[in-house]
Design a protein around this motif. Structure first.
Motif, mmCIF file in Angstrom:
data_model
loop_
_atom_site.group_PDB
_atom_site.id
_atom_site.type_symbol
_atom_site.label_atom_id
_atom_site.label_comp_id
_atom_site.label_asym_id
_atom_site.label_seq_id
_atom_site.Cartn_x
_atom_site.Cartn_y
_atom_site.Cartn_z
ATOM 1 N N SER A 117 60.182 44.350 -16.542
ATOM 2 C CA SER A 117 61.577 44.695 -16.285
ATOM 3 C C SER A 117 62.413 44.561 -17.559
ATOM 4 C CB SER A 117 62.156 43.813 -15.179
ATOM 5 O OG SER A 117 62.066 42.440 -15.519
ATOM 6 N N TYR A 118 63.536 45.236 -17.583
ATOM 7 C CA TYR A 118 64.374 45.323 -18.780
ATOM 8 C C TYR A 118 64.793 43.937 -19.272
ATOM 9 C CZ TYR A 118 68.398 46.487 -21.719
ATOM 10 O OH TYR A 118 69.283 46.586 -22.761
ATOM 11 N N GLU A 119 64.480 43.651 -20.526
ATOM 12 C CA GLU A 119 64.795 42.395 -21.208
ATOM 13 C C GLU A 119 64.169 41.167 -20.542
ATOM 14 O OE1 GLU A 119 68.994 42.090 -21.841
ATOM 15 O OE2 GLU A 119 68.951 43.487 -23.534
ATOM 16 N N GLU A 177 60.544 41.329 -20.030
ATOM 17 C CA GLU A 177 59.149 41.751 -20.090
ATOM 18 C C GLU A 177 58.221 40.546 -20.220
ATOM 19 O OE1 GLU A 177 61.826 44.794 -22.112
ATOM 20 O OE2 GLU A 177 61.473 42.632 -22.278
ATOM 21 N N ILE A 178 57.060 40.630 -19.612
ATOM 22 C CA ILE A 178 56.083 39.550 -19.745
ATOM 23 C C ILE A 178 55.719 39.362 -21.213
ATOM 24 C CG2 ILE A 178 54.177 41.157 -19.258
ATOM 25 C CD1 ILE A 178 52.607 38.806 -18.128
ATOM 26 N N THR A 179 55.658 40.447 -21.967
ATOM 27 C CA THR A 179 55.336 40.347 -23.394
ATOM 28 C C THR A 179 56.427 39.601 -24.162
ATOM 29 O OG1 THR A 179 56.212 42.597 -23.582
ATOM 30 C CG2 THR A 179 53.826 42.359 -23.509
ATOM 31 N N LYS A 180 57.670 39.746 -23.714
ATOM 32 C CA LYS A 180 58.774 39.021 -24.349
ATOM 33 C C LYS A 180 58.582 37.516 -24.177
ATOM 34 C CE LYS A 180 63.776 38.280 -24.101
ATOM 35 N NZ LYS A 180 65.042 38.636 -23.413
ATOM 36 N N HIS A 181 58.207 37.088 -22.984
ATOM 37 C CA HIS A 181 58.009 35.661 -22.730
ATOM 38 C C HIS A 181 56.841 35.120 -23.557
ATOM 39 C CE1 HIS A 181 61.023 35.621 -19.640
ATOM 40 N NE2 HIS A 181 60.389 36.532 -18.923
ATOM 41 N N LEU A 182 55.775 35.901 -23.662
ATOM 42 C CA LEU A 182 54.608 35.450 -24.433
ATOM 43 C C LEU A 182 54.958 35.336 -25.921
ATOM 44 C CD1 LEU A 182 51.700 37.463 -22.770
ATOM 45 C CD2 LEU A 182 52.518 35.168 -22.251
ATOM 46 N N MET A 221 58.273 44.578 -34.362
ATOM 47 C CA MET A 221 58.249 45.365 -33.135
ATOM 48 C C MET A 221 58.895 44.606 -31.984
ATOM 49 S SD MET A 221 54.406 46.969 -33.460
ATOM 50 C CE MET A 221 54.550 47.913 -31.954
ATOM 51 N N PHE A 222 59.461 45.362 -31.067
ATOM 52 C CA PHE A 222 60.135 44.787 -29.914
ATOM 53 C C PHE A 222 59.137 44.546 -28.776
ATOM 54 C CE2 PHE A 222 63.303 47.335 -32.179
ATOM 55 C CZ PHE A 222 64.280 46.363 -32.410
ATOM 56 N N PRO A 223 59.405 43.570 -27.906
ATOM 57 C CA PRO A 223 58.475 43.272 -26.805
ATOM 58 C C PRO A 223 58.167 44.469 -25.914
ATOM 59 C CG PRO A 223 60.063 41.499 -27.042
ATOM 60 C CD PRO A 223 60.515 42.594 -27.968
ATOM 61 N N ASN A 232 62.739 31.874 -15.911
ATOM 62 C CA ASN A 232 63.073 33.266 -16.220
ATOM 63 C C ASN A 232 61.851 34.175 -16.243
ATOM 64 O OD1 ASN A 232 65.880 32.751 -16.581
ATOM 65 N ND2 ASN A 232 65.429 31.900 -18.605
ATOM 66 N N ALA A 233 60.659 33.584 -16.209
ATOM 67 C CA ALA A 233 59.428 34.379 -16.231
ATOM 68 C C ALA A 233 59.116 34.832 -14.813
ATOM 69 C CB ALA A 233 58.275 33.559 -16.802
ATOM 70 N N VAL A 234 59.682 35.985 -14.430
ATOM 71 C CA VAL A 234 59.579 36.418 -13.041
ATOM 72 C C VAL A 234 59.018 37.828 -12.919
ATOM 73 C CG1 VAL A 234 61.491 34.955 -12.292
ATOM 74 C CG2 VAL A 234 61.961 37.307 -13.010
ATOM 75 N N TRP A 235 58.384 38.045 -11.793
ATOM 76 C CA TRP A 235 58.009 39.371 -11.324
ATOM 77 C C TRP A 235 59.228 39.922 -10.593
ATOM 78 C CZ3 TRP A 235 57.652 41.706 -6.504
ATOM 79 C CH2 TRP A 235 56.843 42.840 -6.395
ATOM 80 N N PHE A 236 59.796 41.023 -11.094
ATOM 81 C CA PHE A 236 61.070 41.523 -10.602
ATOM 82 C C PHE A 236 60.890 42.184 -9.237
ATOM 83 C CE2 PHE A 236 64.683 44.350 -10.237
ATOM 84 C CZ PHE A 236 65.724 43.633 -10.803
ATOM 85 N N ASN A 237 61.555 41.634 -8.230
ATOM 86 C CA ASN A 237 61.461 42.149 -6.863
ATOM 87 C C ASN A 237 62.574 43.159 -6.632
ATOM 88 O OD1 ASN A 237 61.194 42.626 -4.138
ATOM 89 N ND2 ASN A 237 61.091 40.469 -3.549
#
Length: 307
Positions: A66-68, A70-75, A173-175, A237-242
């Motif tokens: 999801s926007y801003e 992303e799982i990659t952002k958290h990692l 690079m961006f997430p 904040n590390a969520v699967w967006f419902n």
């Protein structure tokens, strides 16, 4: 009698071979150290290794991307903050330093220098020295003898070039540019509990070919899933967006536990350690085989109940 002896001998060889093949994945107590909920070797009736490719742009996977959020952002943030250990490959043999990790994230512009957007905007044009006050082909500043000011502008130009060239070679690079994950997991049938488990071992972030500096898909970093599970649970904040109910987002750890993602099988454990497209020669055949593997696992689970 001879027939029974032969069957026993073959079974012993099969079990012994299995133990040798999986010894490197086990600690001394017979448990896989990478497993979140390890099953003892003596209780594993059947096990195969699977590699799944997760395209985060797919509809089913978008809640992970999801926007801003992303799982990659958290990692990436976890690595930069020193909470997560990143490894160079999924074998987890080499841990990346922060400098090495940042270097892998750095995208160089094609041919170096400014991006096309910056060039189109007029930045970095060294062929003209026009400052907007006179003829670009002349060094006259409009106040007198051109020779009086020749040295000073030249020195400024040199200084400007030396301080701006380095950061213009690329960018970090961006997430949301890292949209491919590769999940390595074991499919296990536990004879003690009479059920199957998908035991995730590692998650790897891939650099897409179009974003790679040399046009080839590469690994950004690999992570132990055991570490990620705890990291996700400690991060609200590390969520699967419902999308259906934004008051009920799900933590990423629970999302993986519930298998709320789609990952196509791209590799099954084999003696040559090859991906399906390498084994079968085409992407179409690899896709067909991937689907067949999924069907075989369902049938395998059903048949294991007969033992």
């Amino acid at each position: 009698m001879n027939k029974i002896t032969s069957i026993a001998l073959i079974a012993g060889l099969f079990v012994g071979g299995s133990q040798v093949a999986t010894a490197q994945e086990k600690s001394d107590n017979g448990l896989n150290p990478l497993s979140l909920r390890p099953v003892h070797d003596s209780n594993i009736a059947y096990k195969i290794g699977l590699w799944r490719r997760v395209d985060l742009r797919e509809k089913q996977n978008q809640p992970l991307f999801s926007y801003e959020n992303e799982i990659t952002k958290h990692l990436i943030e976890g690595v930069k903050s020193g909470i997560l250990d990143a490894y160079s490959e999924e074998d987890l043999e080499e841990r990346l330093t922060l400098e090495e990790f940042n270097e892998r994230m750095f995208k160089r512009f094609e041919g170096g220098g400014l991006s096309q957007a910056e060039i189109d905007a007029g930045f970095g044009d060294e062929t003209a020295s026009d400052d907007g006050w006179g003829d670009a082909g002349s060094s006259d500043d409009g106040w007198g003898d051109a020779s009086d000011n020749t040295q000073e502008p030249e020195a400024k130009s040199t200084s400007s070039t030396s301080t701006t060239t380095a950061p213009q070679d690329g960018y970090e690079m961006f997430p949301n540019e890292f949209y491919i994950l590769e999940i390595k997991e074991d499919w296990i049938f536990d004879r003690q509990r009479s059920r199957q488990y998908f035991d995730i071992q590692t998650i790897t972030i891939k650099i897409p070919a179009e974003a790679s500096n040399d046009g080839l898909e590469k690994t950004l970093a690999s992570f132990k899933y055991k570490d990620l599970e705890q990291f996700f649970r400690n991060n609200p904040n590390a969520v699967w967006f419902n999308e259906e109910n934004t008051a009920k987002h799900i933590n990423l750890a629970d999302a993986f536990e519930l298998r709320l993602f789609h990952g196509r099988v791209v590799k099954k454990s084999n003696s040559l350690d090859k991906y399906l497209d390498e084994q079968y020669g085409s992407a179409q055949e690899a896709l067909n085989k991937s689907q067949q593997i999924e069907y075989d696992l369902i049938e395998k689970e059903h048949n294991m109940w007969e033992y």
